[in-house]
Motif scaffolding. Sequence first.
Motif, mmCIF file in Angstrom:
data_model
loop_
_atom_site.group_PDB
_atom_site.id
_atom_site.type_symbol
_atom_site.label_atom_id
_atom_site.label_comp_id
_atom_site.label_asym_id
_atom_site.label_seq_id
_atom_site.Cartn_x
_atom_site.Cartn_y
_atom_site.Cartn_z
ATOM 1 N N LEU A 1 51.152 58.623 33.668
ATOM 2 C CA LEU A 1 51.367 59.521 34.808
ATOM 3 C C LEU A 1 51.357 60.971 34.328
ATOM 4 N N ALA A 2 52.011 61.217 33.195
ATOM 5 C CA ALA A 2 52.039 62.572 32.637
ATOM 6 C C ALA A 2 50.632 63.050 32.293
ATOM 7 N N THR A 3 49.808 62.163 31.700
ATOM 8 C CA THR A 3 48.462 62.586 31.326
ATOM 9 C C THR A 3 47.587 62.848 32.547
ATOM 10 N N LEU A 4 47.833 62.143 33.649
ATOM 11 C CA LEU A 4 47.097 62.450 34.877
ATOM 12 C C LEU A 4 47.392 63.873 35.346
ATOM 13 N N GLY B 1 62.459 53.517 34.108
ATOM 14 C CA GLY B 1 63.115 52.812 35.195
ATOM 15 C C GLY B 1 62.484 53.125 36.545
ATOM 16 N N ILE B 2 61.532 54.056 36.567
ATOM 17 C CA ILE B 2 60.853 54.442 37.807
ATOM 18 C C ILE B 2 59.444 53.866 37.860
ATOM 19 N N VAL B 3 58.681 54.074 36.775
ATOM 20 C CA VAL B 3 57.344 53.485 36.662
ATOM 21 C C VAL B 3 57.208 52.891 35.257
ATOM 22 N N ARG B 4 56.321 51.920 35.125
ATOM 23 C CA ARG B 4 56.186 51.223 33.847
ATOM 24 C C ARG B 4 55.392 52.028 32.818
ATOM 25 N N LYS C 1 58.674 47.744 39.708
ATOM 26 C CA LYS C 1 57.504 47.239 40.430
ATOM 27 C C LYS C 1 56.264 48.107 40.248
ATOM 28 N N TYR C 2 56.464 49.404 40.085
ATOM 29 C CA TYR C 2 55.321 50.314 40.120
ATOM 30 C C TYR C 2 54.829 50.633 38.710
ATOM 31 N N ARG C 3 53.514 50.548 38.538
ATOM 32 C CA ARG C 3 52.927 50.795 37.235
ATOM 33 C C ARG C 3 52.828 52.285 36.916
ATOM 34 N N LEU C 4 52.309 53.066 37.863
ATOM 35 C CA LEU C 4 51.916 54.445 37.558
ATOM 36 C C LEU C 4 52.502 55.483 38.509
ATOM 37 N N ILE C 5 52.395 55.236 39.808
ATOM 38 C CA ILE C 5 52.845 56.208 40.808
ATOM 39 C C ILE C 5 53.903 55.544 41.685
ATOM 40 N N PRO C 6 55.117 56.115 41.753
ATOM 41 C CA PRO C 6 56.179 55.498 42.556
ATOM 42 C C PRO C 6 55.752 55.284 44.009
ATOM 43 N N PHE C 7 56.045 54.084 44.524
ATOM 44 C CA PHE C 7 55.803 53.701 45.914
ATOM 45 C C PHE C 7 54.314 53.586 46.264
ATOM 46 N N VAL C 8 53.441 53.735 45.262
ATOM 47 C CA VAL C 8 51.985 53.627 45.503
ATOM 48 C C VAL C 8 51.388 52.476 44.709
#
Length: 221
Positions: free
Chosen positions: A158-161, A150-153, A213-220
């Motif tokens: 993101l975890a692997t980054l 519900g925060i990023v798709r 809206k965000y794919r990977l990083i919230p608000f970015v």
Amino acid sequence: MKLLMSALTKFVLGLVLVGAMLFLPAWTLDYPGAWLFLGLLFIPMLLMGAVMLMKAPALLEKRLDGKEKEKAQRGVVAFSGLMFPAGFILSALDFRYGWSRIPLWLTVTASALFLIGYGLYAEVMRENAYLSRTIEVQENQTVIDTGLYGIVRHPMYLATLLIFLPLPLILGSFLGLIPFALYPIIIVIRIFNEEKILTEGLVGYREYKQKVKYRLIPFVW
């Protein structure tokens, strides 16, 4: 029992292969960063695998299957297959010849980010029973839009980054950051292709993209 043996075989082979890519170029077993990294990577992996074997064997089986069907994704996997050995070997050579000097606080910070990433990874697997290593739309698959989704798709990426980008610092190398700097590019390519497949094949995913809206990083991004 077959699933257990498959999981243990891949675990041992992974441990031996990564260990070889670190200790052979370093030409010593007295490589603290390598031992730290192996502990941070493989101890949680073993625990997570044991939990999945008992609680979610179907998910474990999917995670063990890394054969991509999509041509674009096979290219991404092949490129990753070059990036990781290059990063490991360069970091080990850096340690061997003393090219870098990593302060202790930076190693601790990198290790903390690694563990945070691992924690997010475990949470994603708890939330999403369809979390295959390959890009595909599975039978009866539904859109997950709660929790981290519900925060990023793509919370798994993101975890692997958080796991892989600090990795050379754990190994005591600044030079190792060079190959791993390509990892975000690999992830972006994978995300674009994955979203195309899911939008075309998974009912409700188009609406999900409008909601989150965000794919990977919230608000970015």
